[in-house]
Design an enzyme around this catalytic site. Structure first.
Site, PDB file in Angstrom:
ATOM      1  N   ASP A  41       0.821  -1.236   0.000  1.00  0.00           N
ATOM      2  CA  ASP A  41       0.000   0.000   0.000  1.00  0.00           C
ATOM      3  C   ASP A  41       0.843   1.269   0.000  1.00  0.00           C
ATOM      4  O   ASP A  41       0.624   2.163  -0.803  1.00  0.00           O
ATOM      5  CB  ASP A  41      -1.061  -0.006   1.126  1.00  0.00           C
ATOM      6  CG  ASP A  41      -0.527   0.038   2.550  1.00  0.00           C
ATOM      7  OD1 ASP A  41       0.666  -0.235   2.764  1.00  0.00           O
ATOM      8  OD2 ASP A  41      -1.328   0.353   3.458  1.00  0.00           O
ATOM      9  N   LEU A 129      -5.257  -7.221  12.373  1.00  0.00           N
ATOM     10  CA  LEU A 129      -6.570  -7.145  11.705  1.00  0.00           C
ATOM     11  C   LEU A 129      -7.135  -5.713  11.744  1.00  0.00           C
ATOM     12  O   LEU A 129      -8.326  -5.502  11.536  1.00  0.00           O
ATOM     13  CB  LEU A 129      -7.565  -8.127  12.340  1.00  0.00           C
ATOM     14  CG  LEU A 129      -7.192  -9.608  12.274  1.00  0.00           C
ATOM     15  CD1 LEU A 129      -8.285 -10.467  12.906  1.00  0.00           C
ATOM     16  CD2 LEU A 129      -6.938 -10.071  10.844  1.00  0.00           C
ATOM     17  N   ASP A 176      -5.751  -0.062   5.677  1.00  0.00           N
ATOM     18  CA  ASP A 176      -6.655  -0.417   6.768  1.00  0.00           C
ATOM     19  C   ASP A 176      -7.894   0.485   6.776  1.00  0.00           C
ATOM     20  O   ASP A 176      -9.033   0.020   6.867  1.00  0.00           O
ATOM     21  CB  ASP A 176      -5.937  -0.323   8.117  1.00  0.00           C
ATOM     22  CG  ASP A 176      -4.622  -1.088   8.113  1.00  0.00           C
ATOM     23  OD1 ASP A 176      -4.424  -1.919   7.218  1.00  0.00           O
ATOM     24  OD2 ASP A 176      -3.790  -0.841   9.009  1.00  0.00           O
ATOM     25  N   TYR A 225       8.757  -1.756  10.628  1.00  0.00           N
ATOM     26  CA  TYR A 225       7.842  -1.257   9.588  1.00  0.00           C
ATOM     27  C   TYR A 225       8.428   0.005   8.956  1.00  0.00           C
ATOM     28  O   TYR A 225       8.505   0.127   7.735  1.00  0.00           O
ATOM     29  CB  TYR A 225       6.477  -0.962  10.227  1.00  0.00           C
ATOM     30  CG  TYR A 225       5.391  -0.562   9.255  1.00  0.00           C
ATOM     31  CD1 TYR A 225       4.558  -1.503   8.681  1.00  0.00           C
ATOM     32  CD2 TYR A 225       5.192   0.773   8.920  1.00  0.00           C
ATOM     33  CE1 TYR A 225       3.550  -1.130   7.794  1.00  0.00           C
ATOM     34  CE2 TYR A 225       4.195   1.161   8.040  1.00  0.00           C
ATOM     35  CZ  TYR A 225       3.365   0.204   7.486  1.00  0.00           C
ATOM     36  OH  TYR A 225       2.375   0.580   6.609  1.00  0.00           O
TER      37      TYR A 225
HETATM   38  C1  GLA Z   1      -0.260  -2.384   8.461  1.00  0.00           C
HETATM   39  C2  GLA Z   1      -0.431  -0.965   7.942  1.00  0.00           C
HETATM   40  C3  GLA Z   1      -0.971  -0.977   6.514  1.00  0.00           C
HETATM   41  C4  GLA Z   1      -0.151  -1.900   5.605  1.00  0.00           C
HETATM   42  C5  GLA Z   1       0.053  -3.256   6.265  1.00  0.00           C
HETATM   43  C6  GLA Z   1       1.009  -4.145   5.491  1.00  0.00           C
HETATM   44  O1  GLA Z   1      -1.507  -2.991   8.601  1.00  0.00           O
HETATM   45  O2  GLA Z   1      -1.287  -0.246   8.765  1.00  0.00           O
HETATM   46  O3  GLA Z   1      -1.004   0.343   5.995  1.00  0.00           O
HETATM   47  O4  GLA Z   1       1.068  -1.294   5.268  1.00  0.00           O
HETATM   48  O5  GLA Z   1       0.555  -3.133   7.583  1.00  0.00           O
HETATM   49  O6  GLA Z   1       0.489  -4.469   4.246  1.00  0.00           O
END
Ligand code: GLA
Length: 385
Positions: A41, A129, A176, A225
């Site tokens: 994303d 989630l 999300d 991250y």
């Molecule tokens: C978390 C982040 C999302 C996305 C996912 C990995 O959920 O909040 O924006 O980057 O990780 O796909």
């Protein structure tokens, strides 16, 4: 009585105890599970995402002053803030999601009304989630209803993401919040994070989606991250592109030696994963089981070997899922580093699958996992009374 009525009655009772009156409306927003597209994303790529029946509710009643008074049923904790002075409270992190949304909405010129609220969520926390996004989006929905204005769902998602980025301080992408705001009951969404368009994807009859929660939580997930994101951005820049989305697989393979080994590894995963999203959507629509297995297996391998967001508990879960009756394919979900994983399973074998996964995973790790099938739920809105 159906479960929705039951939940409403329970929340009404708790509301009565805390605020001495009944709520006048209920906002809700779903969690999500990504079916394909890990970390694509923020690289402006594609994600195949599913809004799930696990959701967050806020029972609310407007107040005459500009105060927001909250009680979280899950945490058994209170929080409050004034709409006239919104500051982050490090002691009360969960309240900051609501404060952040309020601040962003006000900065955009929306008129906000104070309220009393009871929050209840069936999205497990810190397990990948999107319980945070569900809380943010439910908050925006409550402010919208109380203020008698309306937000376009995509804009609502963007404002909730801004609240998380700027107020809560988590540099997440749009996945999300988009899923929680734009989701439709009965189908997954094929989301294009570059232009924020999406189209519904209906899974073939007979294919169920089962969440398998490793119950393993890793503290470092946040800083890792940020590092992954920075590496992808550096890679895109070195290749002369705005984002990794803008480079094709073929071109990437011919140019990856221009990048340092680790950056190349991260970027390769993203470029390949992005390509898998479109292929998986097609395979799920027609029910092409062999392709689902091959794509999900490659996604999991890339996440571990190239993007390095795997942990041993995820390996054990993957092994348990691939061994279980009825499995079609399985992979990681969310940001990785533990948390939930996702499997595609023959619908009539969901029970046998879940039982086998629980037994094998527990035998391998000593951890009791949780497994449950999920159905595609509607995006955020008011609960119909
Ligand atoms: C978390 C982040 C999302 C996305 C996912 C990995 O959920 O909040 O924006 O980057 O990780 O796909």
């Amino acid at each position: 009585m159906n479960s929705s009525n039951l939940r409403r009655n329970q929340l009404t009772e708790v509301f009565q105890q805390h605020f001495g009156t009944a709520p006048s409306l209920w906002g809700r927003a779903p969690g999500r599970v990504d079916l394909m597209g890990s970390h694509t994303d923020y690289n402006l790529g594609y994600v195949l995402t599913l809004p799930i029946g696990r959701d967050t509710w806020i029972a609310a009643r407007p107040r005459a002053d500009r105060t927001v008074q909250l009680y979280s049923l899950n945490l058994e904790a209170q929080a409050s803030f004034s709409l006239d002075r919104i500051v982050s409270d490090p002691q009360q992190r969960w309240g900051n999601y609501l404060r952040g949304v309020a601040q962003v909405l006000q900065a955009e010129g929306f008129n906000l009304v104070g309220f009393d609220g009871v929050i209840h969520s069936t999205v497990p926390m810190s397990s990948g989630l999107s319980s945070s996004a569900a809380l943010e989006c439910a908050t925006a929905t409550v402010f919208e209803a109380l203020g008698s204005w309306q937000l376009d769902p995509v804009r609502k998602a963007q404002l909730c993401q801004r609240a998380e980025n700027q107020f809560v301080g988590v540099n997440c992408g749009i996945l999300d919040q988009y899923t929680s705001c734009v989701g439709q009951a009965g189908c997954a969404l094929l989301l294009d994070c570059r232009d924020l368009s999406s189209r519904p994807v209906k899974l073939a009859e007979g294919i169920a989606v089962v969440i398998c929660d490793t119950k393993f939580k890793r503290e470092l997930a946040g800083s890792e991250y940020g590092q992954r994101r920075a590496q992808c951005e550096a890679g895109a820049q070195q290749l002369g592109r705005r984002a990794l989305r803008e480079i094709s697989l073929e071109e990437f393979y011919t140019r990856e030696q221009e990048l340092s080994a680790e950056v190349a590894q991260r970027c390769r995963f993203i470029v390949e994963e992005n390509d898998r999203v479109l292929k998986l959507a097609d395979a799920l629509i027609v029910g092409d089981r062999a392709t689902v297995l091959s794509l999900t297996t490659k996604s999991f391998r890339g996440a571990g070997e190239l993007y390095e967001i795997g942990v041993p508990a995820m390996q054990s879960m993957m092994a348990a899922m691939l061994k279980a009756p009825g499995v079609i394919g399985a992979r990681q979900a969310g940001a990785g580093f533990g948390g939930c994983m996702v499997a595609f399973v023959e619908r009539e074998q969901v029970e046998a699958f879940a039982e086998s996964v629980r037994r094998d995973y527990h035998n391998a790790t000593g951890i009791q996992p949780e497994t449950y099938a999920v159905e595609a739920a509607a995006g955020t809105g008011l609960v119909a009374v």
